[in-house]
Structures are given as structure tokens and as C-alpha cells.
Enzyme design. Sequence first.
Site, mmCIF file in Angstrom:
data_model
loop_
_atom_site.group_PDB
_atom_site.id
_atom_site.type_symbol
_atom_site.label_atom_id
_atom_site.label_comp_id
_atom_site.label_asym_id
_atom_site.label_seq_id
_atom_site.Cartn_x
_atom_site.Cartn_y
_atom_site.Cartn_z
ATOM 1 N N SER A 1 3.104 -1.127 -10.725
ATOM 2 C CA SER A 1 2.700 -2.433 -10.223
ATOM 3 C C SER A 1 1.758 -2.228 -9.047
ATOM 4 O O SER A 1 1.671 -1.139 -8.491
ATOM 5 C CB SER A 1 3.917 -3.227 -9.761
ATOM 6 O OG SER A 1 4.465 -2.597 -8.623
ATOM 7 N N LYS A 2 1.078 -3.304 -8.709
ATOM 8 C CA LYS A 2 0.138 -3.213 -7.590
ATOM 9 C C LYS A 2 0.861 -2.691 -6.358
ATOM 10 O O LYS A 2 0.327 -1.905 -5.595
ATOM 11 C CB LYS A 2 -0.454 -4.587 -7.288
ATOM 12 C CG LYS A 2 -1.487 -5.018 -8.316
ATOM 13 C CD LYS A 2 -2.195 -6.291 -7.868
ATOM 14 C CE LYS A 2 -3.064 -6.828 -8.989
ATOM 15 N NZ LYS A 2 -3.706 -8.089 -8.675
ATOM 16 N N ARG A 3 2.088 -3.162 -6.171
ATOM 17 C CA ARG A 3 2.845 -2.754 -4.986
ATOM 18 C C ARG A 3 3.144 -1.256 -4.998
ATOM 19 O O ARG A 3 3.253 -0.631 -3.972
ATOM 20 C CB ARG A 3 4.145 -3.568 -4.904
ATOM 21 C CG ARG A 3 4.396 -4.041 -3.496
ATOM 22 C CD ARG A 3 5.621 -4.918 -3.427
ATOM 23 N NE ARG A 3 5.497 -6.095 -4.296
ATOM 24 C CZ ARG A 3 6.533 -6.679 -4.895
ATOM 25 N NH1 ARG A 3 7.741 -6.182 -4.760
ATOM 26 N NH2 ARG A 3 6.349 -7.737 -5.646
#
Length: 472
Positions: free
Chosen positions: A249-251
Site C-alpha cells: 500500500s502507499k503507506r
Amino acid sequence: MSDNKITTRFAPSPTGFIHVGNIRTALYAWLWARKNNGAFILRIEDTDKEREVAGSIEHIMKSLRWLGLDWDFGPEKDGPNAPYIQSQRLDIYKKYAEILVKKGFAYADPYTEEEIEKFRQKADSEKKPFLYREHRPENPPTWDGTKPLRFKVSELKKTVWNDIVWGGLSAGPEALDDFILIKGDGYPTYNFAHIVDDIEMGVTHVVRGQEFISSTPKFLSVYEALGVKPPFFVTTPPIMGATGTKKLSKRDGAKDILDYEKEGYLPEAMLNYLAFLGFNPGGEKEVYTREELIKAFDLGKIQRSGAKWSDDKLDWMNKEHMKLLPKEEVEKNILEYLPDSMKNKKLVPIIFERISKWCDVKEMIERGELDFFYKVPDIDKTKLVYKNISQEKIISNIKLAIETLEKVAEEKFDKENIKTALMAVAEKLESRGEVLHPVRFALSGLDRSPDPFIIAEILGKNETLSRLQKVV
Ligand code: GLU
């Protein structure tokens, strides 16, 4: 679209850059459309204005263009269902909403947020799930667009459906509840808008991630209420982060697809790598061109389990695709990265051997790995060793190398002739390394460098002999 053409779509929300996970979904949808001479639509789902990030639409288009995922209809490519941006299609959703109201499948939600919160708390205190359908107003107000419009689940039943990747899926009646179709601000929800658009745009295959499986019973009840046959569902597996435990994920560091462009990856390699994260045509072959991928792609061969992202594998794939490039293109790209003082075509094969993406050239320069071609290296004498051979012996071997190289004419001083000359010395020794290793070290000052023949050729006869003599 009324013809029965295979039609797929990529429907991103403009909430920032698209990362590699999202783009693989686009790739599968695109491959399927291209394989079947169908249509691929780019649709921008911008009905959640609060989450929108300025510039995302351009960024998304740029990402798709870099990968060559061309869309037949979408922004900047008008088609029979234009516009392809949801915020410009509000009247279409309204028309469908009115059909549902008329058929008795939708009602205006009269409650304030506080009232809904009270219902929720009551359910919590009774340890029951909160369901809107248990609070349906007996006489809902007429829907005038100022109140949210809710879908009315008409029949509480088990939902059974088929997914091309997952096969038969089902969910009990608890998966069904009344949900918002059009919000109080006039914008439709994703749950409603995407169905209307998929119907209007003739989408035959909906390719998307697993997070939509749990809502599919709701989607199906809308199709049923509208009396429309649903499309085929194709649920893609997640891409896991490098540790394999969490979804990428982007995170967790999933990068913007355009970062890979900046780093000098080839779009063909990225396509190939992404396609194989969750799909395998079978067999040993792993390196596929775009055309081969289109030919080999099959929705039925998409895997269910998540595939792990690996930078190393991507680099390997990139290098394999670099090897497929015409020589001139490799040369052009590498020379582009070299400063003017270093633009020497002879360096190209040496550099090419050591990189897996174009920006590695920059790193080689930064690490000083090419410096020895331009300036005499400092030689750390303690490193002028080879196995347990004495330093005297090493020096005498270098002297032999000097003698033999002196005999190679200057105009014939190329890697083949240098090799022949040095090998004649090397073959007489117990092991070739006794001369090849010290010569290479004397010329480059590096433990690991290209072979001494090519270094000598690039340096030229004078410089080669001068460096060897200096060490002696
Ligand atoms: N707008 C949705 C998203 O970005 C699209 C999901 C779908 O493909 O239906 O997640």
C-alpha cells in the site's frame, strides 16, 4: 454501446498517484480488451470531492501512457458515452435513481446524522449489528435531491454469484442492507455510480481488487432491481509487500508508477513484471513482450493468492528486457547518462554488463566505478596479491605482462590482441589469475572491475604500460 464487444475499464478515483498495485488491475483489464479486440475505457470516479487530490487525473493519464496502456474511450478520448468523468455525469445517475424510486427500490432518507447515530448506539448496546433496513421510514418524504437517496433491499436472501477468478461465491442475507445511492450533496456513491456507468458503457468484465467482494451482493441487488444482467466479475489477488505479510500500500512504500520511469525502468519490463504478479500462463518462459503478453493473457489464469513484490525480480526482468533492445538504443541511453568527459562508446558494453536500469549508470559514476578510465588510480599495494603468491612473483608477472604488451603494435592494441598476448603469459603459470588479477588491479585499482583486456584497450597502449610500470 450496443454491440457485444468485450469491454473493460479502469476506474480510478483521483485521490493521488496510482501505485503499482492499482495499475496491475488496469493492466489486466487492458490485456483482456486488447486480446479480444475489445474496448478499454478509462473512467474517472471523482464523486468523493473531499478525497480528491488536484492533479491526479493528469498523473493517472501520464502513468497509463508511460506503460502504453492506451484507452479507447475516456478523458481526452471522447466516445459514445462521454463524458467519462463521473462528476460530469450527475444527470445520468439521477435518471437511474428516479427509475429505482419509481419501481419502489429507493427512498429518501429522512434522518439526521444524530438520529442515525442513536440507532447505531442502540444496536451496539443490544449487541446487534446496525442495519438501516430496520429503520426504514413508513412514509418517506418525496426525494427532492436534498436528502440522501437510499436503496431499498427488497428481498433478504442468500446471494450466489460467479467470479472468473474465484469461481462460485456466496453471501448470506446479512450482507444486504439499504445503502446510499445519491448523497445529500447530489453526488452518487461509488456503490451506485459505478453500476450505472458499467451498464451505460457496456462493460462486460469488471476487473478489480478483492476489497469489493464483500459489497458484491449489494451491487447485484441493484442490477436485479434495474432488471439488468450483471457483467462478469474478475477479482484480482492482492500484491503483498516485500515481507509477504501485508498488502502493498502507499503507506507501506508502494511507489508511484512514474517513479519507475524516472529511475529508468523500461515500460515493457514493468508490464511484464506486473502481469506476472498474480498471473502465469504456464511454462518456463518468463520474459514476454507486450504482444506476447496480450496473446498469452487469460483471465482464467489469474491466481487467487497474493504475489509478493520484489525489487530484485523487477530489476532482473528489466535487465532481460534491456537485452532485447537494439544495440544503438542501449548505447544512446547509456551515453546520455555519461558526462561529456566520459562519453566513450567503448565504455558502453562494460557499463551495460553492470546495470539493470538506466539510473544505475548514474550510481556507477557517483560511486567512482568508472573513474579509473580517466585518472590514474591510487594503488593500495597491500591488495596487490593473489592467493598465496609472493609479491615478488606478482611483480615479476606484471613485468612479463609489460614485455608481452610492448610487442603488440599500437594500432593493433585491441582487446582480442591484448587477450592473446596476456594469455600466452598466463597459460605458462600455475593459474591464470597470477597475472590477470594483478594486471587488472594495476590498471583499475579496483578489486572488482571489467576484465583487463577491455580496460587496456580503452586506456590505450601508452597509458596501460605506464600504469603497469608505475606499479612495478
Ligand atoms: N474507483 C474505484 C477505486 O478506485 C474503482 C473500483 C472499481 O474498479 O470498480 O477503487
